[in-house]
Every structure is written in C-alpha cells, then in structure tokens.
Design an enzyme around this catalytic site. Structure first.
Site, PDB file in Angstrom:
ATOM      1  N   HIS A 386       0.832  -1.207   0.000  1.00  0.00           N
ATOM      2  CA  HIS A 386       0.000   0.000   0.000  1.00  0.00           C
ATOM      3  C   HIS A 386       0.875   1.269   0.000  1.00  0.00           C
ATOM      4  CE1 HIS A 386      -3.622   2.384   1.244  1.00  0.00           C
ATOM      5  NE2 HIS A 386      -2.678   3.171   1.721  1.00  0.00           N
ATOM      6  N   GLU A 387       1.804   1.344   0.945  1.00  0.00           N
ATOM      7  CA  GLU A 387       2.640   2.545   1.058  1.00  0.00           C
ATOM      8  C   GLU A 387       3.502   2.734  -0.192  1.00  0.00           C
ATOM      9  OE1 GLU A 387       1.871   4.674   3.109  1.00  0.00           O
ATOM     10  OE2 GLU A 387       0.676   3.424   4.443  1.00  0.00           O
ATOM     11  N   HIS A 390       1.718   4.759  -2.820  1.00  0.00           N
ATOM     12  CA  HIS A 390       1.890   6.210  -2.637  1.00  0.00           C
ATOM     13  C   HIS A 390       3.274   6.639  -3.133  1.00  0.00           C
ATOM     14  CE1 HIS A 390      -1.761   6.690  -0.368  1.00  0.00           C
ATOM     15  NE2 HIS A 390      -1.392   5.853   0.581  1.00  0.00           N
ATOM     16  N   HIS A 393       3.500   6.790  -6.867  1.00  0.00           N
ATOM     17  CA  HIS A 393       2.744   7.941  -7.367  1.00  0.00           C
ATOM     18  C   HIS A 393       3.602   9.215  -7.221  1.00  0.00           C
ATOM     19  CE1 HIS A 393      -1.621   9.725  -7.642  1.00  0.00           C
ATOM     20  NE2 HIS A 393      -0.817  10.196  -8.564  1.00  0.00           N
TER      21      HIS A 393
HETATM   22 ZN    ZN Z   1      -2.838   5.294   2.011  1.00  0.00          ZN
END
Ligand code: ZN
Length: 595
Positions: A386-387, A390, A393
């Site tokens: 998940h991290e 980010h 991105h």
């Molecule tokens: Zn998040």
C-alpha cells in the site's frame, strides 16, 4: 510484545531510511534553514507590488515553498524515527516557525493577483516562462467568482476562528471528556471502554462482550446527544453559510469544487451503492451462517468470520512478495521498487519512541520515503504494498512534473496504493488457489474492504448530504431529527439481513469525519477506481500498464477526474462504481462456492 524495544542507536542501519539524501549533514540543514529564514523578509517586501511584476512574486513564492517542504520533511522524519531525541523536536519547531513566517509574508500574493484584470491573468497563463505555474493561476481565476470584495473577505477571515469552535468542542468532548463506562472483557473481568479498546472488543469471539461494548459506546454518546447535535448543527451551518456567501449552489457543490469534482460524481456513488445493497445482504447472510447466529446484530459485523491464517514472513520475504504481486505493473515499476528496497527509502522496524503506523512521504527533488513498523506477517506485507503505491505515485509525478504541478489531489491520493493492495490480493488468490482456508481468508479480507471502505463510507456520505440539505431547507438539526435520519439509513443499508439495533441511531454522534464536510466519499470513489484499474491491468496487460504509469506521472497537472480518465476510469460516469460493485458480487459468489 514482551521484549523491550531497542533504542534507535542500536538498530541495524541497513533497515533505516537515509535522510542524508535530503541534507548530507545536520550542518547543511542548519545552513539552509538560516537561508530560507532570511527569505521571509524578501517575500514581505513584495506586499503591494505584485501587479508590477507578478511573474517574479509567483516564482519566489513557489521557490520558498519547495525549500520549506524539504526542510520540513527532514525534520519531521527525523522526529518520527525517534521522538525522544530533543534535537529533532527543536528542528521541527524551528522549521514550523520559518514556515509560518513565510506564509504570513506571502499572504498578499493571491489577493493581489485577484485584484488584477482577468485578461492580464489569462495572458500570463499563455506566457512560455509561466507554464510551470498554470495550475496555480487557473485556481486563482476559478476562485474569482467566489471571492468577495476585500472588506467582506476581511470580515470572514476575522470570523473564521470562532466559526470553527463546534469542531474543536466536539474533539474535546469526544476524545477527552466523555465518560465511558466499564464493560465486560474477554476474560470475565471489566475494562474501561475507550476508542482504542472498542475496536478490539467488537472483534471478541464472546458475543456478550461485543454487545456490551456496542451498547456502552453508543449510549454514552446518546446521553450527550443534545450537546453533540448542537455542535454538529453548528458545523453544518458554518459550511452552508460559507457556501452561500461565496455564491455556490449548495454546500456540497462548494466542498467538491477544490477537486473540480462535479456533484454528479457524488450522486452516482450513492445510487450505484444503493443498487448493490442486495449483494451486501448476501454477504451478511454468509456472515450469519459462519458465526452460527439466528439473528445477525450490528455488533456482529466486525468479529472475524474466518480464522486468521498464520503466514509468517520476514521483511525480505515481504519485499519478494511485493515484487511478485506487482509484476503485472512491468519492468520500469519493478526497477523503482528495487531501488526503494536497496537505497534507504524505507525505515522498516519499530524502535523506541518511533512514530506508530505507516506512511509514505514524497520529497520533491530527492525521492519518496516510507515509514513502517514492520511485523513478520502478511498484514505488514500488505501495508508495504500500500505505502509503495503512494511512493510510486510521488516518484513518477515528481520525476515528470515541475514542483508547482507535482502534488496530487486527495481525490486520487489513495488510488495507486489501493490498486497495489488489490493486485496483491489477486496474486495471493492465484498462488493459494488449492488451499481453501487461505483462499477463504483472502476473499473475506477483500469483502471487508468493500464493506468498510465503499459501502459504509457511502452510507456516511448519504447522511452528510441529508443533514446539509435539511440545514439548507431551514429545518432544525436536533438529536431527534438527525438520529431518525441516521437510523433510517441503517435500516435501508443493513435491514435486509441484520437486526438493526436501536442504539445505532446515535452512531453519527461519534464519527469525527463528519466535521470535515463531504470528505469520506473519497474513500469510496478511490477504492472503486482502484479496483477497476487493477482488474484492467490484469486483463489487458501492457496498454493498461502504460495508462497507469501515465496517470502516476500526472501529479496535479490536470484535474483529478481528467487524470483518472487517462487510466481508463471515467469517474464522471457511474461505470467505475458499478464495476466495483460487480467485483464485490463476484467475490461473494466465489466465497459462497467455497463454503
Ligand atoms: Zn494510504
């Protein structure tokens, strides 16, 4: 954990992030801090002169912002890695002072730009040396219609502090002063209810424990319902007031405007989720069967219906798993992931006085960082994936966009991260397709994400819309009227398969997000977009991967809805949420078949 946590100095540096990529030495940080501190005067000198040389002042403003952000990241991450070190606390305080001064000094920029003739601003956007700043200038132009004459703006600014009183009063009551009762715990003893304990008690295998926690929690809020309704009403009315004086069609419209999201996106979400409620009922029927209860109550929704599987894994295993699971994203993506693992982007393990939880922080011109508190299990591996979403991105946006256009909107902030989680879930489903227990666990995990991130948040969004419309029609927002509206929504969402307990009518009173108007819907739309993107990547391969990388590279250079369109998701149509709800239904089918 029985073991004492180690102090940071005794941790293996191999698993720590390298903040020296931002500033080689603390002295370099000190020098930069002093230099930026001096720029405050330079900015202040521009007051009253923007129209003479708007280019110069816009450039200076962003240059200072970029340097402050770097200073802030360095101090914040040092402090997060070891809160017990006074040096880091002092750094953070000093950066904040410099930031506040620079902000105060630059507060004239937007008003003075607004005072310039519209044609002049539009012409500025066409100048070749202003292309890095077009998003900023465009925002100034869009705000024009909603900006009041200077004297009125001044009045609003003076009132804004007292208008935010309901929110602070609610936080004080809810987080600090509310007297929670003693409730039975798992071992037959008693425990004082708190926000933290509540989550654990609702997961208890003993039904009486869940029921007592649920009733104790909501009754406590209900006892203060008159006060809380007055606070919430104040918060809603503030929002309605601001929307009206700034000439928006409604409070909802004014909340969505900064992201340039049309109201139809919000309405589509409510409608599509509403149509998927029969699927929610099917899912709840499975839950009822697995929990072996005759009547499913609302306090039965969080207890795991499938026992957690034990899948121990080291950090190295987790990195390998992430690389395997995200392989569909292609070689370029994988290469950057490897850099994140090997070049000190990630702070892996917990140490004494380290900040809890996990986050990713992009530092423009350097690289993104990830803070973890890694434990050797699948949950932590999933947090890592998940991290890193980010991180990627930020990495691609920062690499492609100039600083003023690199930051992306909250409307898209959770898309890349959630997409990675879905890809990982899909990968593990494939890997463990012959192990029914593991498969059931993975399916349930995905279904719970749908229920809590899409369906529950959409119900919240429906409540917010309702309460604001009531206020806009001049109806009173009272304990009774708000609780009745909230109970109705719960009956509509859960009534098909669940006994809707009376106490749920008071649940709205304990949701802090309701004081950030029209915020929670973004959880639901992001998740829906991410599911659509992940499935497209798995189905279509290369063209979908290229679209995703293009989306990741856009940062804030185009409005979020446009950015998602390049990734094959048109959030202005009902299709993505519809598709996400189809995936929800397919996942329920899969689980039903397995049982
Ligand atoms: Zn998040």
């Amino acid at each position: 954990m029985s073991k004492e946590l180690k102090p940071r100095s005794e941790m293996d540096p191999k698993y720590q992030w390298k903040l020296e990529d931002i500033f080689a030495t603390p002295q370099a940080f000190e020098d930069e801090l002093a230099a930026v501190g001096k720029m405050g005067d330079e900015i202040a000198a521009g007051s009253g002169h923007v129209a003479e040389d708007p280019k110069k002042y816009i450039r200076t403003y962003f240059a200072v912002l970029e340097r402050i952000e770097k200073l802030f990241s360095y101090a914040m991450m040092a402090h997060d890695s070891d809160g017990s070190d006074g040096t880091y606390t002092a750094w953070l305080g000093r950066v904040q002072t410099v930031a506040v001064n620079a902000e105060a000094a630059g507060s004239y920029l937007t008003p003075e730009l607004l005072a310039m003739p519209e044609e002049q601003l539009k012409a500025l956007m066409g100048e070749p040396d202003m292309q890095d700043y077009t998003v900023f200038i465009d925002e100034v132009l869009r705000n024009r219609a909603h900006t009041l004459p200077a004297e009125q703006e001044q009045l609003l600014a003076m009132a804004s502090d007292s208008l935010s009183a309901p929110h602070s009063a609610f936080s004080m009551l809810s987080d600090v002063e509310l007297p929670f009762p003693l409730v039975p715990d798992e071992d037959g003893g008693e425990v004082r209810l708190s926000h933290g304990k509540y989550q654990a008690l609702l997961r208890s295998r003993t039904r009486g424990v869940r029921e007592a926690a649920f009733k104790g929690m909501h009754k406590t809020y209900g006892d203060f319902g008159g006060t809380i309704a007055a606070l919430y009403s104040g918060s809603v009315k503030r929002h309605v007031f601001n929307a009206r004086v700034r000439h928006y069609g409604s409070a909802l419209e004014s909340a969505l405007e900064p992201d340039q999201v049309p109201v139809s996106v919000y309405e589509n979400l409510l409608k599509e989720v509403d149509e998927a409620l029969p699927t929610l009922n099917r899912y709840l029927e499975i839950r009822k069967r697995l929990l072996k209860v005759d009547d499913l109550h609302l306090y039965d929704l969080y207890v795991p219906m499938i026992e957690g599987v034990d899948l121990p894994m080291t950090y190295e295993d987790a990195c390998a798993l992430v690389l395997d699971a995200l392989k569909p994203l292609g070689k370029e993506y994988a290469d950057v992931l490897r850099r994140a693992f090997s070049e000190g982007w990630i702070d892996v393990y917990e140490n004494k006085a380290k900040r809890s939880g996990a986050y990713s922080n992009g530092v423009y011109g350097v690289h993104p960082y990830v803070l973890l508190n890694f434990e050797n299990n699948l949950d932590s591996a999933s947090t890592l994936a998940h991290e890193l979403g980010h991180t990627m991105h930020s990495y691609f946006s920062d690499r492609t966009q100039p600083y003023p256009k690199a930051g992306y909107s909250l409307f898209v902030a959770e898309v890349a991260s959630t997409c990675n989680e879905v890809l990982m879930n899909r990968y593990l489903q494939q890997k463990y397709k012959d192990q029914p227990e593991m498969l059931k666990y993975l399916l349930n995990d995905l279904l719970e994400s749908f229920r809590t991130t899409v369906i529950r948040q959409t119900m919240f969004a429906a409540f917010e819309k309702k309460s604001h419309e009531m206020a806009e029609r001049g109806e009173a927002l009272t304990k009774e009227s708000l609780s009745e509206a909230y109970l109705e929504l719960n009956k509509h969402y859960y009534g098909g398969a669940c006994h809707v307990d009376d106490e749920i009518a008071w649940e709205w009173m304990r949701i802090p997000h309701f004081y950030r108007d029209f915020y929670v819907y973004k959880y639901a739309t992001s998740f829906s977009a991410a599911v659509t993107i992940a499935d497209r990547i798995l189905k279509e391969g290369e063209p979908a991967v290229q679209d995703h990388l293009r989306f990741l590279s856009l940062g804030g250079s185009v409005p979020p809805i446009e950015a998602l369109k390049t990734d094959g998701v048109d959030m202005s149509s009902p299709a993505p949420v519809h598709r996400a709800m189809q995936v929800f239904a397919e996942t329920v089918d899969q689980l039903e078949k397995l049982l």
